[in-house]
Design an enzyme around this catalytic site. Structure first.
Site, PDB file in Angstrom:
ATOM      1  N   ARG A  84      32.165  48.030  37.700  1.00 33.39           N
ATOM      2  CA  ARG A  84      33.520  48.570  37.584  1.00 33.39           C
ATOM      3  C   ARG A  84      33.494  49.854  36.763  1.00 33.39           C
ATOM      4  O   ARG A  84      32.652  50.041  35.896  1.00 33.39           O
ATOM      5  CB  ARG A  84      34.449  47.557  36.898  1.00 33.39           C
ATOM      6  N   TYR A 227      31.816  49.112  45.198  1.00 31.51           N
ATOM      7  CA  TYR A 227      31.327  47.964  44.434  1.00 31.51           C
ATOM      8  C   TYR A 227      32.420  46.990  43.999  1.00 31.51           C
ATOM      9  O   TYR A 227      33.444  47.379  43.448  1.00 31.51           O
ATOM     10  CB  TYR A 227      30.576  48.434  43.187  1.00 31.51           C
ATOM     11  N   GLY A 228      32.175  45.722  44.178  1.00 34.78           N
ATOM     12  CA  GLY A 228      32.918  44.589  43.609  1.00 34.78           C
ATOM     13  C   GLY A 228      34.353  44.875  43.218  1.00 34.78           C
ATOM     14  O   GLY A 228      35.205  45.147  44.054  1.00 34.78           O
ATOM     15  N   LYS A 236      40.370  42.021  41.080  1.00 35.08           N
ATOM     16  CA  LYS A 236      40.896  42.506  39.801  1.00 35.08           C
ATOM     17  C   LYS A 236      42.172  43.332  39.989  1.00 35.08           C
ATOM     18  O   LYS A 236      43.100  43.246  39.186  1.00 35.08           O
ATOM     19  CB  LYS A 236      39.844  43.344  39.082  1.00 35.08           C
ATOM     20  N   HIS A 256      42.345  36.159  33.471  1.00 35.18           N
ATOM     21  CA  HIS A 256      40.909  36.258  33.741  1.00 35.18           C
ATOM     22  C   HIS A 256      40.269  34.959  33.254  1.00 35.18           C
ATOM     23  O   HIS A 256      39.590  34.941  32.221  1.00 35.18           O
ATOM     24  CB  HIS A 256      40.356  37.476  32.986  1.00 35.18           C
ATOM     25  N   SER A 278      34.117  39.693  30.920  1.00 33.51           N
ATOM     26  CA  SER A 278      33.197  39.834  32.048  1.00 33.51           C
ATOM     27  C   SER A 278      31.759  39.553  31.616  1.00 33.51           C
ATOM     28  O   SER A 278      31.308  40.042  30.571  1.00 33.51           O
ATOM     29  CB  SER A 278      33.291  41.252  32.603  1.00 33.51           C
ATOM     30  N   CYS A 280      30.442  36.854  30.475  1.00 38.27           N
ATOM     31  CA  CYS A 280      30.338  36.081  29.233  1.00 38.27           C
ATOM     32  C   CYS A 280      30.404  34.584  29.479  1.00 38.27           C
ATOM     33  O   CYS A 280      30.729  33.810  28.577  1.00 38.27           O
ATOM     34  CB  CYS A 280      31.411  36.519  28.246  1.00 38.27           C
ATOM     35  N   ASN A 284      29.312  30.116  34.694  1.00 41.69           N
ATOM     36  CA  ASN A 284      28.449  29.060  34.173  1.00 41.69           C
ATOM     37  C   ASN A 284      29.251  27.871  33.657  1.00 41.69           C
ATOM     38  O   ASN A 284      28.900  26.721  33.910  1.00 41.69           O
ATOM     39  CB  ASN A 284      27.550  29.617  33.068  1.00 41.69           C
ATOM     40  N   ASP A 303      36.866  32.720  37.941  1.00 36.91           N
ATOM     41  CA  ASP A 303      37.140  34.078  37.445  1.00 36.91           C
ATOM     42  C   ASP A 303      38.621  34.364  37.192  1.00 36.91           C
ATOM     43  O   ASP A 303      38.942  35.068  36.247  1.00 36.91           O
ATOM     44  CB  ASP A 303      36.584  35.110  38.433  1.00 36.91           C
ATOM     45  N   SER A 394      23.765  42.674  39.056  1.00 32.87           N
ATOM     46  CA  SER A 394      23.613  42.239  40.449  1.00 32.87           C
ATOM     47  C   SER A 394      24.378  40.928  40.636  1.00 32.87           C
ATOM     48  O   SER A 394      24.539  40.151  39.693  1.00 32.87           O
ATOM     49  CB  SER A 394      22.137  42.069  40.799  1.00 32.87           C
ATOM     50  N   ARG A 395      24.854  40.711  41.860  1.00 35.31           N
ATOM     51  CA  ARG A 395      25.810  39.614  42.085  1.00 35.31           C
ATOM     52  C   ARG A 395      25.547  38.880  43.391  1.00 35.31           C
ATOM     53  O   ARG A 395      24.914  39.412  44.302  1.00 35.31           O
ATOM     54  CB  ARG A 395      27.229  40.197  42.143  1.00 35.31           C
ATOM     55  N   ARG A 426      31.503  37.042  23.426  1.00 37.88           N
ATOM     56  CA  ARG A 426      30.070  37.100  23.146  1.00 37.88           C
ATOM     57  C   ARG A 426      29.917  37.671  21.747  1.00 37.88           C
ATOM     58  O   ARG A 426      30.002  38.879  21.545  1.00 37.88           O
ATOM     59  CB  ARG A 426      29.419  37.994  24.203  1.00 37.88           C
TER      60      ARG A 426
HETATM   61  P1  GTP Z   1      32.347  37.899  35.436  1.00 38.54           P
HETATM   62  O1  GTP Z   1      32.068  37.448  36.826  1.00 38.54           O
HETATM   63  O2  GTP Z   1      31.783  39.267  35.145  1.00 38.54           O
HETATM   64  O3  GTP Z   1      33.775  37.818  35.035  1.00 38.54           O
HETATM   65  O4  GTP Z   1      31.446  36.996  34.456  1.00 38.54           O
HETATM   66  P2  GTP Z   1      31.398  35.463  33.984  1.00 38.54           P
HETATM   67  O5  GTP Z   1      32.240  35.297  32.759  1.00 38.54           O
HETATM   68  O6  GTP Z   1      31.643  34.542  35.113  1.00 38.54           O
HETATM   69  O7  GTP Z   1      29.895  35.348  33.482  1.00 38.54           O
HETATM   70  P3  GTP Z   1      28.675  34.397  33.930  1.00 38.54           P
HETATM   71  O8  GTP Z   1      29.014  32.926  33.851  1.00 38.54           O
HETATM   72  O9  GTP Z   1      28.176  34.874  35.232  1.00 38.54           O
HETATM   73  O10 GTP Z   1      27.602  34.676  32.789  1.00 38.54           O
HETATM   74  C1  GTP Z   1      27.071  35.918  32.517  1.00 38.54           C
HETATM   75  C2  GTP Z   1      25.789  35.798  31.739  1.00 38.54           C
HETATM   76  O11 GTP Z   1      25.960  35.003  30.572  1.00 38.54           O
HETATM   77  C3  GTP Z   1      24.671  35.177  32.555  1.00 38.54           C
HETATM   78  O12 GTP Z   1      23.500  35.945  32.385  1.00 38.54           O
HETATM   79  C4  GTP Z   1      24.506  33.814  31.934  1.00 38.54           C
HETATM   80  O13 GTP Z   1      23.208  33.327  32.048  1.00 38.54           O
HETATM   81  C5  GTP Z   1      24.947  34.022  30.487  1.00 38.54           C
HETATM   82  N1  GTP Z   1      25.517  32.757  29.905  1.00 38.54           N
HETATM   83  C6  GTP Z   1      26.491  31.986  30.464  1.00 38.54           C
HETATM   84  N2  GTP Z   1      26.728  30.886  29.706  1.00 38.54           N
HETATM   85  C7  GTP Z   1      25.909  30.967  28.638  1.00 38.54           C
HETATM   86  C8  GTP Z   1      25.696  30.137  27.477  1.00 38.54           C
HETATM   87  O14 GTP Z   1      26.308  29.085  27.296  1.00 38.54           O
HETATM   88  N3  GTP Z   1      24.762  30.569  26.576  1.00 38.54           N
HETATM   89  C9  GTP Z   1      24.060  31.727  26.758  1.00 38.54           C
HETATM   90  N4  GTP Z   1      23.170  32.082  25.830  1.00 38.54           N
HETATM   91  N5  GTP Z   1      24.225  32.540  27.836  1.00 38.54           N
HETATM   92  C10 GTP Z   1      25.137  32.165  28.763  1.00 38.54           C
HETATM   93  C1  SPV Z   2      34.200  41.225  36.139  1.00 38.45           C
HETATM   94  O1  SPV Z   2      33.679  42.315  35.852  1.00 38.45           O
HETATM   95  O2  SPV Z   2      34.941  40.594  35.340  1.00 38.45           O
HETATM   96  C2  SPV Z   2      33.922  40.606  37.456  1.00 38.45           C
HETATM   97  C3  SPV Z   2      33.168  41.383  38.439  1.00 38.45           C
HETATM   98  O3  SPV Z   2      34.359  39.488  37.694  1.00 38.45           O
HETATM   99  S1  SPV Z   2      34.147  42.557  39.263  1.00 38.45           S
HETATM  100  O4  SPV Z   2      34.751  41.921  40.445  1.00 38.45           O
HETATM  101  O5  SPV Z   2      33.252  43.651  39.698  1.00 38.45           O
HETATM  102  O6  SPV Z   2      35.187  43.052  38.416  1.00 38.45           O
HETATM  103 MN    MN Z   3      35.554  38.661  35.997  1.00 36.22          MN
END
Ligand code: GTP
Ligand code: SPV
Ligand code: MN
Length: 613
Positions: A84, A227-228, A236, A256, A278, A280, A284, A303, A394-395, A426
């Site tokens: 973004r 992109y995304g 978004k 979010h 994002s 964070c 997961n 998300d 990368s996604r 984070r």
């Molecule tokens: P967006 O799609 O950008 O909104 O991100 P998201 O909040 O869904 O993030 P996602 O769950 O994809 O995690 C992003 C990164 O954080 C990845 O590299 C994960 O491995 C790492 N991560 C997620 N949960 C944990 C955790 O509990 N501990 C640690 N150390 N890292 C984590």
């Molecule tokens: C974020 O950045 O919070 C995402 C990926 O979920 S994007 O759709 O590119 O905004």
């Molecule tokens: Mn997001």
């Protein structure tokens, strides 16, 4: 079958839709952008097959080995178009005040004039796709409709995964139905103004980028990026920036947030909504595989959540999306086996590495990398190289119903009742593993003061600490001080039925820079404490950071942890927290007195409390 209109045979937009405004808009935008063909997308499997075949033939997609990854593709973006672009994202409200200090603002008339110039002829030589979509289950009282025009077939197939896209959505748009117009161009015409045809490139884009939102007219204009979050305008741009404005005006929340259903060993279920910035940990957490016996977590969304108080006085939420656009790096069998199982096929990968056997790889998928790969930019890569094989942002793009832990309720048109809201960021220092707010206003303060180390999800300095209120800094379509006020009002409206609010931090580090908390599946221990607080069976200790768990009542079975580590995880250092309040004061000051009194009051009380320790 896809319906194709050729400008040569006249535009038949009025034959495609019962909505006169939609037909007129498509005609008007066609005249402006001058595409060679207009295609009304139906969202069928044959349309997907046709588009993916075309993209493979043009070299924009690589078909992965179907033996490992059926019906799946790899896209490599232009190296300049990988995330973004917050600097190029604009909220074009009538006044700058309405956009607030955290958004870039341009006067709507000025922006319209500039965009009209950029979009003039931008689709020459290309196909314009008309992409009708529903955010939320088709026909749900909580859903909203939109139509995206785009010259990116990659955006079309991504929208097909991420939204309810096609004929069904179009049929929802009656003569008087509201819908959000969203226009997107990669900004790379194939024919010049003087008629010269240019060679096509695998990932067209433009150095000039605009992601523009008009909150008064609910319009989205996106130029220059494929992109995304820049190009899948239902995500978004609509479901957060425009929807946050609709939510303010209509009395609900567009957030979010991930959504999960948690079931305790006693068989009681609760739904949690959690906002983390994002990259964070939302995806997961949404797919959390509990390490403690008897607990179950099911996925509803990863998300975005739309939350609305309903007649029963409870807050109900839907996931407005239909797929996951998840971060690849760090997603592996050890950390998120559920995500790995979800992406077995029917998946678009963007900017990951390619294996010799025609499958994909990224850092963290497996403990050891293959010896040889093709990196995200298409260059030979060997494990001896320093450089990462996959881009940090990368996604994977995958249908939500492929997730083995998807909850039955995930597409319930009425949504699910929310029992607790969680905020996180984070933070390597200061913020405890988990804390409960003393009341709703304190919870809003926790949300408003989230700060987080920046990630690769947006262009900018990775690792730098910044405020990201409610994880919505890049996504709030209006003045964030008014948004805080809207949250406070929501608490008053919900009263005693309001969900409890918590704050978490999986990312605290020790002096050597190692994570103090194992995270991932072990986060189920925090979930257990949150559930026990909802049920009223666990006690807590009051601190300036909120109510903290006691070590005795927190489930550490099978997890070796020293007293020192526990203390470090939950340490609330008065000096460091006073410094945080200074940062908060500086954040609030940016809003020129517009931050609600309840939050100012909490800040002052917190200061007094810390100073007396
Ligand atoms: P967006 O799609 O950008 O909104 O991100 P998201 O909040 O869904 O993030 P996602 O769950 O994809 O995690 C992003 C990164 O954080 C990845 O590299 C994960 O491995 C790492 N991560 C997620 N949960 C944990 C955790 O509990 N501990 C640690 N150390 N890292 C984590
Ligand atoms: C974020 O950045 O919070 C995402 C990926 O979920 S994007 O759709 O590119 O905004
Ligand atoms: Mn997001």
């Amino acid at each position: 079958m896809t319906v194709i209109d050729s400008p040569a045979t006249g535009f038949a937009s009025s034959a495609r839709t019962r909505n006169a405004r939609l037909a007129a808009w498509v005609d008007q935008m066609t005249a402006l952008m001058q595409p060679e063909r207009v295609v009304w997308c139906t969202g069928t499997a044959s349309e997907w097959d046709m588009l993916t075949k075309e993209l493979v033939a043009e070299g924009s997609l690589i078909k992965l080995n179907p033996e490992w990854r059926p019906n799946s593709f790899l896209a490599r973006s232009d190296p300049s178009d990988v995330a973004r672009v917050e600097e190029r994202t604009f909220i074009c409200s009538e006044t700058e005040d309405q956009a607030g200090p955290t958004n870039n603002w341009r006067a709507p008339a000025e922006m319209r004039a500039e965009l009209t110039g950029l979009f003039d002829g931008t689709m020459r030589g290309r196909t314009m796709y008309v992409v009708p979509f529903s955010m939320g289950p088709i026909g749900s009282p909580l859903s909203k409709l939109g139509v995206q025009l785009t010259d990116s077939p990659y955006a079309v197939i991504s929208m097909q995964i991420m939204t309810r896209m096609g004929t069904e959505a179009l049929e929802q748009i009656g003569p008087d139905t509201d819908w959000v117009p969203a226009v997107h161009s990669v900004g790379s015409p194939l024919i010049t103004a003087d008629g010269t045809r240019l060679p096509s490139t695998p990932w067209p884009c433009n150095d000039t980028k605009y992601i523009a939102h008009f909150p008064e007219t609910h319009e989205i204009w996106s130029f220059g990026s494929g992109y995304g979050g820049n190009s899948l305008l239902g995500k978004k741009c609509f479901a957060l920036r425009i929807a946050s404005v609709l939510a303010r005006d209509e009395g609900w929340l567009a957030e979010h947030m991930l959504l999960v259903k948690v079931t305790s060993p006693e068989g009681r279920s609760y739904n949690l909504a959690a906002a983390f910035p994002s990259a964070c940990g939302k995806t997961n957490f949404a797919m959390l595989h509990p390490t403690i016996p008897g607990w179950r977590v099911e996925t509803i969304g990863d998300d975005i959540a739309w939350l609305r108080p309903t007649a029963d006085g409870r807050l109900r939420a839907i996931n407005p999306e239909r797929g996951f656009f998840g971060v690849a790096p760090g997603t592996g069998t050890a950390t998120n086996p559920t995500a790995v199982a979800t992406i077995w096929g029917n998946t678009i990968f963007t900017n990951v590495a390619l294996r010799e056997d025609g499958d994909v790889w990224w850092e963290g998928l497996t403990p050891k990398s293959p010896e040889k790969l093709i990196d995200w930019q298409g260059a030979d890569w060997t494990s001896s190289l320093e450089a990462k094989a996959a881009h940090p942002n990368s996604r994977f793009t995958v249908p939500a119903d492929q997730c083995p832990t998807i909850a039955d309720e995930w597409d319930d048109p009425d949504g699910v009742i929310i029992d607790a809201i969680i905020f996180g960021g984070r933070r390597s220092t200061n913020i405890p593993l988990v804390a409960e707010s003393v009341d709703w206003a304190h919870g809003v303060y926790m949300g408003a003061t989230i700060s987080s180390e920046q990630t690769a999800a947006a262009e900018g300095p990775v690792g730098q600490l910044r405020h990201d209120p409610f994880a919505m800094l890049p996504f709030c379509g209006y003045n964030m001080a008014d948004y805080f006020d809207h949250w406070l009002k929501m608490g008053s409206a919900l009263g005693r039925t309001a969900p409890k609010i918590f704050q978490v931090n999986w990312f605290r580090k020790d002096a050597d820079g190692s994570f103090l908390w194992p995270g991932f599946g072990e986060n189920s221990r925090v979930v257990e404490w949150i559930v026990r607080r909802i049920e009223g069976t666990a006690s807590s200790v009051p601190t300036p950071a909120g109510k903290l768990p006691t070590r005795e009542e927190f489930n550490l079975d099978g997890l070796p942890m020293t007293d020192e580590t526990w203390d470090e995880l939950f340490d609330v250092d008065p000096g460091a927290w006073l410094a945080e309040t200074e940062q908060t004061e500086a954040l609030f000051a940016r809003f020129d007195g517009r931050v609600p009194q309840a939050l100012q009051d909490h800040l002052h009380t917190l200061r007094w409390d810390l100073q007396s320790r």
